[in-house]
Design a protein around this motif. Structure first.
Motif, PDB file in Angstrom:
ATOM      1  N   PHE A  68       6.262  -4.616  -2.676  1.00 57.42           N
ATOM      2  CA  PHE A  68       6.555  -6.048  -2.588  1.00 57.42           C
ATOM      3  C   PHE A  68       7.061  -6.604  -3.917  1.00 57.42           C
ATOM      4  O   PHE A  68       7.334  -7.794  -4.026  1.00 57.42           O
ATOM      5  N   SER A  69       7.173  -5.739  -4.918  1.00 54.44           N
ATOM      6  CA  SER A  69       7.693  -6.180  -6.213  1.00 54.44           C
ATOM      7  C   SER A  69       9.199  -6.402  -6.117  1.00 54.44           C
ATOM      8  O   SER A  69       9.850  -5.971  -5.172  1.00 54.44           O
ATOM      9  N   LYS A  70       9.738  -7.065  -7.135  1.00 53.44           N
ATOM     10  CA  LYS A  70      11.185  -7.198  -7.278  1.00 53.44           C
ATOM     11  C   LYS A  70      11.802  -5.818  -7.439  1.00 53.44           C
ATOM     12  O   LYS A  70      11.206  -4.927  -8.061  1.00 53.44           O
ATOM     13  N   GLY A  71      12.978  -5.601  -6.860  1.00 54.00           N
ATOM     14  CA  GLY A  71      13.639  -4.295  -6.908  1.00 54.00           C
ATOM     15  C   GLY A  71      13.828  -3.769  -8.323  1.00 54.00           C
ATOM     16  O   GLY A  71      13.976  -4.547  -9.271  1.00 54.00           O
ATOM     17  N   GLY A  72      13.795  -2.427  -8.454  1.00 51.44           N
ATOM     18  CA  GLY A  72      14.006  -1.823  -9.759  1.00 51.44           C
ATOM     19  C   GLY A  72      12.767  -1.184 -10.348  1.00 51.44           C
ATOM     20  O   GLY A  72      12.729  -0.846 -11.528  1.00 51.44           O
ATOM     21  N   VAL A  73      11.739  -0.991  -9.522  1.00 51.17           N
ATOM     22  CA  VAL A  73      10.548  -0.282  -9.986  1.00 51.17           C
ATOM     23  C   VAL A  73      10.323   0.956  -9.114  1.00 51.17           C
ATOM     24  O   VAL A  73      10.910   1.097  -8.045  1.00 51.17           O
ATOM     25  N   ALA A  74       9.450   1.837  -9.583  1.00 51.36           N
ATOM     26  CA  ALA A  74       9.138   3.055  -8.854  1.00 51.36           C
ATOM     27  C   ALA A  74       7.955   2.814  -7.920  1.00 51.36           C
ATOM     28  O   ALA A  74       7.006   2.118  -8.278  1.00 51.36           O
ATOM     29  N   TYR A  75       8.025   3.374  -6.721  1.00 49.13           N
ATOM     30  CA  TYR A  75       6.870   3.400  -5.805  1.00 49.13           C
ATOM     31  C   TYR A  75       6.568   4.876  -5.568  1.00 49.13           C
ATOM     32  O   TYR A  75       7.366   5.599  -4.986  1.00 49.13           O
ATOM     33  N   VAL A  76       5.433   5.331  -6.076  1.00 51.52           N
ATOM     34  CA  VAL A  76       5.041   6.726  -5.905  1.00 51.52           C
ATOM     35  C   VAL A  76       3.722   6.757  -5.156  1.00 51.52           C
ATOM     36  O   VAL A  76       2.786   6.052  -5.512  1.00 51.52           O
ATOM     37  N   TYR A  77       3.653   7.551  -4.101  1.00 54.79           N
ATOM     38  CA  TYR A  77       2.395   7.634  -3.363  1.00 54.79           C
ATOM     39  C   TYR A  77       2.100   9.080  -3.020  1.00 54.79           C
ATOM     40  O   TYR A  77       2.967   9.950  -3.069  1.00 54.79           O
ATOM     41  N   LEU A  78       0.835   9.314  -2.705  1.00 54.53           N
ATOM     42  CA  LEU A  78       0.375  10.656  -2.389  1.00 54.53           C
ATOM     43  C   LEU A  78       0.463  10.866  -0.882  1.00 54.53           C
ATOM     44  O   LEU A  78      -0.074  10.086  -0.112  1.00 54.53           O
ATOM     45  N   CYS A  79       1.139  11.935  -0.480  1.00 55.41           N
ATOM     46  CA  CYS A  79       1.313  12.221   0.938  1.00 55.41           C
ATOM     47  C   CYS A  79       0.532  13.476   1.295  1.00 55.41           C
ATOM     48  O   CYS A  79       0.523  14.438   0.523  1.00 55.41           O
ATOM     49  N   TYR A  80      -0.130  13.459   2.435  1.00 53.24           N
ATOM     50  CA  TYR A  80      -0.907  14.613   2.900  1.00 53.24           C
ATOM     51  C   TYR A  80      -1.899  15.084   1.843  1.00 53.24           C
ATOM     52  O   TYR A  80      -2.244  16.270   1.781  1.00 53.24           O
ATOM     53  N   GLY A  81      -2.315  14.149   0.986  1.00 52.34           N
ATOM     54  CA  GLY A  81      -3.334  14.482   0.007  1.00 52.34           C
ATOM     55  C   GLY A  81      -2.893  15.346  -1.150  1.00 52.34           C
ATOM     56  O   GLY A  81      -3.697  15.668  -2.019  1.00 52.34           O
ATOM     57  N   MET A  82      -1.623  15.748  -1.200  1.00 48.36           N
ATOM     58  CA  MET A  82      -1.223  16.665  -2.265  1.00 48.36           C
ATOM     59  C   MET A  82       0.176  16.478  -2.835  1.00 48.36           C
ATOM     60  O   MET A  82       0.450  16.967  -3.915  1.00 48.36           O
ATOM     61  N   HIS A  83       1.045  15.766  -2.148  1.00 49.97           N
ATOM     62  CA  HIS A  83       2.420  15.636  -2.632  1.00 49.97           C
ATOM     63  C   HIS A  83       2.706  14.219  -3.118  1.00 49.97           C
ATOM     64  O   HIS A  83       2.376  13.257  -2.450  1.00 49.97           O
ATOM     65  N   HIS A  84       3.327  14.133  -4.290  1.00 52.60           N
ATOM     66  CA  HIS A  84       3.701  12.841  -4.836  1.00 52.60           C
ATOM     67  C   HIS A  84       5.139  12.552  -4.432  1.00 52.60           C
ATOM     68  O   HIS A  84       6.037  13.295  -4.791  1.00 52.60           O
ATOM     69  N   LEU A  85       5.341  11.470  -3.672  1.00 48.99           N
ATOM     70  CA  LEU A  85       6.681  11.132  -3.194  1.00 48.99           C
ATOM     71  C   LEU A  85       7.230   9.933  -3.954  1.00 48.99           C
ATOM     72  O   LEU A  85       6.578   8.894  -4.032  1.00 48.99           O
ATOM     73  N   PHE A  86       8.452  10.088  -4.491  1.00 43.37           N
ATOM     74  CA  PHE A  86       9.059   9.087  -5.353  1.00 43.37           C
ATOM     75  C   PHE A  86      10.052   8.212  -4.582  1.00 43.37           C
ATOM     76  O   PHE A  86      10.964   8.730  -3.954  1.00 43.37           O
ATOM     77  N   ASN A  87       9.818   6.906  -4.638  1.00 49.06           N
ATOM     78  CA  ASN A  87      10.710   5.932  -4.004  1.00 49.06           C
ATOM     79  C   ASN A  87      11.207   4.932  -5.034  1.00 49.06           C
ATOM     80  O   ASN A  87      10.526   4.654  -6.018  1.00 49.06           O
ATOM     81  N   ILE A  88      12.381   4.354  -4.745  1.00 49.47           N
ATOM     82  CA  ILE A  88      12.925   3.280  -5.555  1.00 49.47           C
ATOM     83  C   ILE A  88      12.802   1.985  -4.763  1.00 49.47           C
ATOM     84  O   ILE A  88      13.294   1.896  -3.640  1.00 49.47           O
TER      85      ILE A  88
END
Length: 203
Positions: A68-88
């Motif tokens: 929900f932040s203003k565009g231009g930051v990283a969103y990284v979350y943990l998927c399936y308990g082990m993988h870090h997924l990088f979003n813009i």
DNA sequence: TCTATGATCCCCT
DNA sequence: GGGGATCATAGAT
């Protein structure tokens, strides 16, 4: 090489941004190591109206708050308990659009990427798939929320671009639970690029 | 070459 | 309690 402008991330059409990110260069400076990779596969997540998005229906949690932040930051979350997924994160504040970076073509810092992935030789699996790409670049959940105009993670334009005939739009991967939205052509990839995830396109 | 499976965290039911 | 924006490995085909 010039860093993408803050305005790039504020565009209102997240699908268009996902397409435009193909060919751009992701650069990280993490743990004293610089690594670079060209983006060859992306997926758009279209905010509150997209059943495949974590922010569908306006859901806000500690994890999704970053979107929900203003565009231009990283969103990284943990998927399936082990993988870090990088979003813009894109668009204005309070509009939770994001582009998942699914695959990269390694450009430099390959020794570092191999070490992070516990591999000895370079092959197409080094940065194929979102979990692998983030790991090779040294990106993890601790980077969620940081600005892409800072030093640790940034996206550059080096003048290279893929033509329309080199790019394919397909449905997204692993979102069967999203009903009709699973069929939307929100995934963009470079045809024939060996680092693109999924089965090889034979057509 | 394909399919099944385990690893194991965040969030909803 | 259970499923997920995944990946590596093992065993079958």
């Amino acid at each position: 090489m010039k860093k993408l402008s803050p305005a790039f991330y504020l565009q209102s059409d997240v699908v268009a941004v996902a397409r435009q990110l193909l060919g751009k260069v992701l650069v990280t400076n993490i743990g004293g190591e610089i690594t670079k990779g060209r983006i060859v596969e992306t997926e758009a997540y279209n905010g509150v109206i997209d059943k495949a998005s974590h922010a569908f229906g306006g859901r806000r949690t500690n994890r999704t708050e970053i979107m929900f932040s203003k565009g231009g930051v990283a969103y990284v979350y943990l998927c399936y308990g082990m993988h870090h997924l990088f979003n813009i994160v894109t668009n204005k504040k309070d509009i939770p659009h994001a582009v998942l970076i699914r695959a990269l073509e390694p450009m430099s810092g390959i020794e570092t990427m191999l070490e992070r992935r516990s591999k000895t030789t370079l092959d197409s699996t080094l940065t194929k798939g979102p979990g692998s790409a983030a790991k090779a670049m040294g990106i993890s959940t601790e980077h969620s929320g940081i600005s892409l105009s800072a030093a640790a993670i940034a996206v550059y334009d080096d003048g290279f671009a893929y033509s329309a005939s080199e790019v394919l739009a397909t449905p997204r991967i692993g979102v069967d639970y999203a009903g009709e939205d699973a069929w939307l052509p929100y995934r963009f990839l470079v045809k024939g690029n060996v680092y693109v995830s999924g089965k090889k396109v034979t057509s």
